[in-house]
Design a protein around this motif. Structure first.
Motif, PDB file in Angstrom:
ATOM      1  N   GLU A 100      32.361  49.478   7.908  1.00  0.00           N
ATOM      2  CA  GLU A 100      31.268  49.766   6.974  1.00  0.00           C
ATOM      3  C   GLU A 100      30.230  48.680   7.198  1.00  0.00           C
ATOM      4  O   GLU A 100      30.445  47.499   6.863  1.00  0.00           O
ATOM      5  CB  GLU A 100      31.783  49.723   5.523  1.00  0.00           C
ATOM      6  CG  GLU A 100      32.681  50.895   5.148  1.00  0.00           C
ATOM      7  CD  GLU A 100      31.892  52.193   4.880  1.00  0.00           C
ATOM      8  OE1 GLU A 100      30.683  52.221   5.151  1.00  0.00           O
ATOM      9  OE2 GLU A 100      32.515  53.159   4.406  1.00  0.00           O
ATOM     10  N   GLU A 101      29.078  49.084   7.793  1.00  0.00           N
ATOM     11  CA  GLU A 101      28.086  48.094   8.203  1.00  0.00           C
ATOM     12  C   GLU A 101      27.566  47.223   7.055  1.00  0.00           C
ATOM     13  O   GLU A 101      27.587  46.005   7.130  1.00  0.00           O
ATOM     14  CB  GLU A 101      26.896  48.783   8.883  1.00  0.00           C
ATOM     15  CG  GLU A 101      25.759  47.809   9.146  1.00  0.00           C
ATOM     16  CD  GLU A 101      24.706  48.321  10.085  1.00  0.00           C
ATOM     17  OE1 GLU A 101      24.465  49.535  10.119  1.00  0.00           O
ATOM     18  OE2 GLU A 101      24.122  47.482  10.797  1.00  0.00           O
ATOM     19  N   ARG A 102      27.081  47.858   6.018  1.00  0.00           N
ATOM     20  CA  ARG A 102      26.433  47.090   4.947  1.00  0.00           C
ATOM     21  C   ARG A 102      27.420  46.324   4.085  1.00  0.00           C
ATOM     22  O   ARG A 102      27.077  45.291   3.507  1.00  0.00           O
ATOM     23  CB  ARG A 102      25.607  48.035   4.060  1.00  0.00           C
ATOM     24  CG  ARG A 102      24.382  48.555   4.778  1.00  0.00           C
ATOM     25  CD  ARG A 102      23.838  49.800   4.098  1.00  0.00           C
ATOM     26  NE  ARG A 102      22.977  50.530   5.019  1.00  0.00           N
ATOM     27  CZ  ARG A 102      21.656  50.402   5.069  1.00  0.00           C
ATOM     28  NH1 ARG A 102      21.038  49.591   4.243  1.00  0.00           N
ATOM     29  NH2 ARG A 102      20.953  51.076   5.947  1.00  0.00           N
ATOM     30  N   GLU A 128      20.794  43.240   5.612  1.00  0.00           N
ATOM     31  CA  GLU A 128      21.875  44.168   5.262  1.00  0.00           C
ATOM     32  C   GLU A 128      22.195  45.151   6.387  1.00  0.00           C
ATOM     33  O   GLU A 128      23.348  45.419   6.680  1.00  0.00           O
ATOM     34  CB  GLU A 128      21.467  44.928   3.991  1.00  0.00           C
ATOM     35  CG  GLU A 128      22.638  45.589   3.293  1.00  0.00           C
ATOM     36  CD  GLU A 128      22.204  46.496   2.154  1.00  0.00           C
ATOM     37  OE1 GLU A 128      21.087  47.047   2.195  1.00  0.00           O
ATOM     38  OE2 GLU A 128      23.015  46.660   1.228  1.00  0.00           O
ATOM     39  N   ASN A 129      21.145  45.662   7.046  1.00  0.00           N
ATOM     40  CA  ASN A 129      21.343  46.690   8.065  1.00  0.00           C
ATOM     41  C   ASN A 129      21.609  46.124   9.467  1.00  0.00           C
ATOM     42  O   ASN A 129      21.640  46.856  10.447  1.00  0.00           O
ATOM     43  CB  ASN A 129      20.143  47.648   8.090  1.00  0.00           C
ATOM     44  CG  ASN A 129      20.450  48.925   8.844  1.00  0.00           C
ATOM     45  OD1 ASN A 129      21.597  49.374   8.876  1.00  0.00           O
ATOM     46  ND2 ASN A 129      19.442  49.500   9.469  1.00  0.00           N
ATOM     47  N   ASP A 130      21.797  44.826   9.575  1.00  0.00           N
ATOM     48  CA  ASP A 130      22.161  44.220  10.866  1.00  0.00           C
ATOM     49  C   ASP A 130      23.628  43.802  10.837  1.00  0.00           C
ATOM     50  O   ASP A 130      23.987  42.711  11.260  1.00  0.00           O
ATOM     51  CB  ASP A 130      21.285  42.988  11.143  1.00  0.00           C
ATOM     52  CG  ASP A 130      19.831  43.360  11.377  1.00  0.00           C
ATOM     53  OD1 ASP A 130      19.557  44.543  11.607  1.00  0.00           O
ATOM     54  OD2 ASP A 130      18.989  42.449  11.342  1.00  0.00           O
ATOM     55  N   LEU A 132      28.007  45.250  10.655  1.00  0.00           N
ATOM     56  CA  LEU A 132      29.079  45.658  11.570  1.00  0.00           C
ATOM     57  C   LEU A 132      28.756  46.995  12.235  1.00  0.00           C
ATOM     58  O   LEU A 132      28.409  47.969  11.560  1.00  0.00           O
ATOM     59  CB  LEU A 132      30.401  45.752  10.803  1.00  0.00           C
ATOM     60  CG  LEU A 132      30.765  44.529   9.940  1.00  0.00           C
ATOM     61  CD1 LEU A 132      32.128  44.727   9.286  1.00  0.00           C
ATOM     62  CD2 LEU A 132      30.734  43.247  10.763  1.00  0.00           C
ATOM     63  N   GLU A 133      28.889  47.028  13.550  1.00  0.00           N
ATOM     64  CA  GLU A 133      28.510  48.235  14.314  1.00  0.00           C
ATOM     65  C   GLU A 133      29.585  48.734  15.260  1.00  0.00           C
ATOM     66  O   GLU A 133      29.467  49.831  15.791  1.00  0.00           O
ATOM     67  CB  GLU A 133      27.239  47.956  15.120  1.00  0.00           C
ATOM     68  CG  GLU A 133      25.966  47.991  14.311  1.00  0.00           C
ATOM     69  CD  GLU A 133      25.376  49.389  14.155  1.00  0.00           C
ATOM     70  OE1 GLU A 133      25.864  50.317  14.799  1.00  0.00           O
ATOM     71  OE2 GLU A 133      24.432  49.526  13.369  1.00  0.00           O
ATOM     72  N   GLY A 134      30.581  47.922  15.531  1.00  0.00           N
ATOM     73  CA  GLY A 134      31.593  48.373  16.485  1.00  0.00           C
ATOM     74  C   GLY A 134      32.946  47.785  16.160  1.00  0.00           C
ATOM     75  O   GLY A 134      33.036  46.678  15.606  1.00  0.00           O
ATOM     76  N   ASN A 148      29.103  42.414  15.243  1.00  0.00           N
ATOM     77  CA  ASN A 148      27.988  42.388  14.292  1.00  0.00           C
ATOM     78  C   ASN A 148      26.729  42.671  15.100  1.00  0.00           C
ATOM     79  O   ASN A 148      26.470  42.018  16.114  1.00  0.00           O
ATOM     80  CB  ASN A 148      27.887  41.028  13.613  1.00  0.00           C
ATOM     81  CG  ASN A 148      27.011  41.073  12.374  1.00  0.00           C
ATOM     82  OD1 ASN A 148      27.379  41.683  11.370  1.00  0.00           O
ATOM     83  ND2 ASN A 148      25.841  40.467  12.444  1.00  0.00           N
ATOM     84  N   GLU A 149      25.945  43.660  14.656  1.00  0.00           N
ATOM     85  CA  GLU A 149      24.827  44.158  15.460  1.00  0.00           C
ATOM     86  C   GLU A 149      23.857  43.079  15.959  1.00  0.00           C
ATOM     87  O   GLU A 149      23.613  42.936  17.143  1.00  0.00           O
ATOM     88  CB  GLU A 149      24.035  45.207  14.663  1.00  0.00           C
ATOM     89  CG  GLU A 149      22.901  45.796  15.490  1.00  0.00           C
ATOM     90  CD  GLU A 149      21.995  46.721  14.692  1.00  0.00           C
ATOM     91  OE1 GLU A 149      22.204  46.890  13.488  1.00  0.00           O
ATOM     92  OE2 GLU A 149      21.080  47.276  15.312  1.00  0.00           O
ATOM     93  N   LYS A 150      23.258  42.326  15.044  1.00  0.00           N
ATOM     94  CA  LYS A 150      22.292  41.280  15.413  1.00  0.00           C
ATOM     95  C   LYS A 150      22.035  40.363  14.228  1.00  0.00           C
ATOM     96  O   LYS A 150      22.426  40.669  13.100  1.00  0.00           O
ATOM     97  CB  LYS A 150      20.985  41.887  15.929  1.00  0.00           C
ATOM     98  CG  LYS A 150      20.282  42.790  14.945  1.00  0.00           C
ATOM     99  CD  LYS A 150      19.041  43.429  15.561  1.00  0.00           C
ATOM    100  CE  LYS A 150      18.451  44.430  14.612  1.00  0.00           C
ATOM    101  NZ  LYS A 150      17.321  45.159  15.150  1.00  0.00           N
TER     102      LYS A 150
HETATM  103 CA   LIG Z   1      22.615  48.680  12.010  1.00  0.00          CA
END
Ligand SMILES: [Ca+2]
Ligand SMILES: [Ca+2]
Ligand SMILES: [Ca+2]
Length: 251
Positions: A100-102, A128-130, A132-134, A148-150
């Protein structure tokens, strides 16, 4: 004769280039693109059976889907996601793990969609939107690998007790530079990590020490999930913007 000389010249040039550029281990070729009747597919994993795939929709209230290799929906789990961006399956117990990214959480579910446990992933939060992505799992030691995306681009490894045993920033140099991290696959046979980058429209391969050794350019941005069929040497990618499943042959 002219052709022969040209051949020679190319061979000489070829040698020179080879020493400058890293050796390419594989090539990929696009074999098919399938429509997905799923909004914003953002993660992908192979079922332990090898017979179908799992994907997640990142929309609020989005679902986990079981899909065929042609992109047909086979099943939809009742779990309602907040902003799911990655999925993997533990082949040892056939449970699913999503991120869950956020919320910066990894959630374990059974294949009926029941939540088994929720793990907080301690990453630095800038936006918030940067998040968990994978996610991927090592079937040998059951460690979880999470991206973590960036801000920052981070690779996090959790052991079976969910303690952080590795936390590294992925700030890579060209030609491996990627501006964000959006999907992860772990090849447990060759012990390689495959990372897909949405913004950079690129896929990179790294060894266990996170040293990159190959990259592939992708035809578009927004690829956010990757799964590889190691036996058939097929790469599956989902595109969050196009709502499509891409299939590449690895050669
Ligand atoms: Ca994202
Ligand atoms: Ca997404
Ligand atoms: Ca993702």
């Amino acid at each position: 004769m002219r052709l022969f000389l040209l051949f020679h010249l190319l061979a000489i040039l070829g040698c020179g280039t080879e020493s400058d550029l890293p050796e390419r281990k594989w090539e990929i070729s696009l074999i098919s693109i399938h429509n997905l009747n799923i909004e914003d597919p953002s993660g992908l994993t192979m079922d332990a059976s090898g017979d179908f795939l799992w994907t997640v929709s990142d929309v609020e209230g989005g679902h986990i889907y079981k899909i065929s290799f042609e992109g047909f929906i086979l099943d939809r789990l009742p779990y309602l996601g907040n902003d799911m961006e990655g999925i993997t399956m533990n082949p040892n117990d056939h449970t699913l793990w999503i991120v869950e990214e956020r919320l910066r959480q990894a959630v374990q579910l059974d294949t009926l969609g029941n939540v088994l446990q929720i793990v907080d992933v301690p990453v630095e939060v800038t936006f918030e939107n940067d998040g968990l992505e994978g996610i991927a799992i090592n079937p040998q030691n059951e460690h979880l690998y999470i991206l973590n995306e960036k801000n920052p681009r981070a690779f996090v490894e959790l052991d079976r007790g969910f303690e952080v045993v590795r936390y590294e920033y992925l700030n890579l140099d060209d030609p491996y530079y990627i501006s964000d991290l959006s999907g992860l696959f772990f090849d447990h046979i060759n012990r390689h990590f495959w990372i897909v980058s949405d913004e950079s429209a690129k896929m990179i391969v790294l060894n266990m020490d996170l040293v990159p050794f190959q990259y592939f350019d992708l035809p578009d941005t927004k690829f956010e999930g990757i799964a590889i069929d190691l036996e058939r040497e097929l790469i599956y990618l989902v595109n969050d913007e196009q709502n499509k499943l891409y299939v590449y042959q690895l050669e």
